[in-house]
Design a protein around this motif. Structure first.
Motif, PDB file in Angstrom:
ATOM      1  N   SER A   1       1.987  31.204 -26.815  1.00 12.86           N
ATOM      2  CA  SER A   1       3.120  30.280 -26.810  1.00 12.86           C
ATOM      3  C   SER A   1       4.423  30.973 -27.191  1.00 12.86           C
ATOM      4  O   SER A   1       5.478  30.691 -26.618  1.00 12.86           O
TER       5      SER A   1
ATOM      6  N   VAL B   1       7.797  31.107 -24.892  1.00  7.43           N
ATOM      7  CA  VAL B   1       9.068  30.567 -25.378  1.00  7.43           C
ATOM      8  C   VAL B   1      10.153  31.643 -25.388  1.00  7.43           C
ATOM      9  O   VAL B   1      11.274  31.413 -24.922  1.00  7.43           O
ATOM     10  N   GLU B   2       9.823  32.817 -25.909  1.00  5.64           N
ATOM     11  CA  GLU B   2      10.808  33.892 -25.976  1.00  5.64           C
ATOM     12  C   GLU B   2      11.231  34.357 -24.576  1.00  5.64           C
ATOM     13  O   GLU B   2      12.413  34.608 -24.334  1.00  5.64           O
TER      14      GLU B   2
ATOM     15  N   ASN C   1      11.074  32.579 -21.776  1.00  6.58           N
ATOM     16  CA  ASN C   1      11.830  31.498 -21.163  1.00  6.58           C
ATOM     17  C   ASN C   1      13.266  31.461 -21.700  1.00  6.58           C
ATOM     18  O   ASN C   1      14.220  31.303 -20.943  1.00  6.58           O
ATOM     19  N   LYS C   2      13.394  31.633 -22.987  1.00  3.97           N
ATOM     20  CA  LYS C   2      14.716  31.655 -23.623  1.00  3.97           C
ATOM     21  C   LYS C   2      15.555  32.819 -23.075  1.00  3.97           C
ATOM     22  O   LYS C   2      16.735  32.663 -22.778  1.00  3.97           O
TER      23      LYS C   2
END
Length: 135
Positions: free
Chosen positions: A73, A77-78, A80-81
């Motif tokens: 996860s 998240v990283e 995608n950011k």
């Protein structure tokens, strides 16, 4: 004194402008893989919203993505950011996802027509936004 203050403000302004506001993560998901993940997330979200075959829970949907792509996860998240920090590039990634979804829809419609089945129509189609929506 006034000239020094103006010079300091100008220097500060120039130094504060950084194109790479978000640093590249150590475990960045490669772009093509990220596009595939975004595609699968779109499909999973559609299944959840339509409650197809009992649907997915958020946890099981996330676990499916993590196992399929061998990521965690935090990595997702990283990454995608990081990709979202470049809006133009991120939008291009979603255009690829949208094209893949449209291509699959056309294939399914053709197979349904070929088999003599009617293509189900959405009774109240929602307008599709070109703006990426990240949850």
């Amino acid at each position: 004194m006034r000239k020094i203050l103006i010079l300091l403000c100008l220097l500060f302004s120039l130094l504060s402008c950084d194109n790479n506001a978000i640093k590249k993560p150590k475990k960045l998901i490669e772009k093509d893989k990220m596009i595939s993940i975004l595609y699968d997330l779109s499909l999973v979200e559609a299944i959840k919203n339509q409650n197809i075959n009992g649907g997915f829970s958020s946890k099981s949907a996330n676990e499916y993505i993590y196992k399929k792509y061998k990521i965690d996860s935090i990595q997702l998240v990283e990454s995608n950011k990081y990709y979202a920090s470049d809006v133009d590039e991120y939008k291009k990634m979603f255009e690829v996802v949208k094209a893949r979804l449209n291509n699959e829809t056309l294939k399914i419609d053709a197979k349904l027509k070929q088999s003599g089945q009617t293509v189900p129509q959405n009774p109240s189609p929602q307008p599709i936004s070109d703006t990426p929506q990240v949850q």
